[in-house]
Design a protein around this motif. Structure first.
Motif, PDB file in Angstrom:
ATOM      1  N   SER A  32      35.891  37.324  35.078  1.00 29.65           N
ATOM      2  CA  SER A  32      36.291  38.688  34.725  1.00 29.65           C
ATOM      3  C   SER A  32      35.136  39.667  34.928  1.00 29.65           C
ATOM      4  N   VAL A  35      31.471  37.721  40.231  1.00 25.16           N
ATOM      5  CA  VAL A  35      32.113  37.054  41.364  1.00 25.16           C
ATOM      6  C   VAL A  35      31.579  35.628  41.319  1.00 25.16           C
ATOM      7  N   GLN A  40      36.889  35.812  45.879  1.00 27.49           N
ATOM      8  CA  GLN A  40      37.258  36.535  44.666  1.00 27.49           C
ATOM      9  C   GLN A  40      37.198  38.028  44.969  1.00 27.49           C
ATOM     10  N   ALA A  41      38.259  38.725  44.662  1.00 28.73           N
ATOM     11  CA  ALA A  41      38.386  40.129  45.069  1.00 28.73           C
ATOM     12  C   ALA A  41      37.756  41.115  44.096  1.00 28.73           C
ATOM     13  N   GLN A  42      37.663  40.779  42.826  1.00 28.48           N
ATOM     14  CA  GLN A  42      37.259  41.790  41.859  1.00 28.48           C
ATOM     15  C   GLN A  42      36.341  41.228  40.787  1.00 28.48           C
ATOM     16  N   SER A  44      33.033  43.007  37.789  1.00 27.88           N
ATOM     17  CA  SER A  44      32.312  44.204  37.354  1.00 27.88           C
ATOM     18  C   SER A  44      31.226  44.544  38.367  1.00 27.88           C
ATOM     19  N   ALA A  45      31.075  45.816  38.638  1.00 26.98           N
ATOM     20  CA  ALA A  45      30.128  46.262  39.652  1.00 26.98           C
ATOM     21  C   ALA A  45      28.670  46.080  39.241  1.00 26.98           C
TER      22      ALA A  45
END
Length: 97
Positions: A32, A35, A40-42, A44-45
């Protein structure tokens, strides 16, 4: 008593760690925010990918496992066992090029 515990986190325990189990745990608990696997597409930045953690020149599965067991403010306090922390660290170590 502390010395045997500390030495159990050494190289021999890292070699016995289960990277496959660590991958499963990482996908369930860490994906969540991080990566954790290619494709994995998403995430936290503002947090590092597991691959970037593995590429750090000072990476050590033993140190990472200890880090995961110690509560720290930027990460949720997951109730990881020593074995689970070692498995996640072994998985991250398996991502080294």
């Amino acid at each position: 008593m502390l010395l045997p515990v500390a030495s159990s986190c050494g190289t021999s325990s890292a070699l016995a760690a289960d990277a496959g189990h660590g991958a499963d745990l990482a996908k369930r608990w860490c994906a969540s925010c991080h990566v954790v696997a290619s494709g994995q597409a998403q995430a936290s930045a503002d947090v590092p990918s597991f691959a970037s953690v593995a590429r750090r020149p000072d990476f050590s599965p033993e140190r990472l496992a200890l880090f995961l067991l110690d509560p720290h403010p930027k990460m949720p306090d997951f109730p990881l066992s020593r074995t689970e922390a070692g498995d996640i660290a072994a998985y991250i170590g398996s991502l080294r090029p």
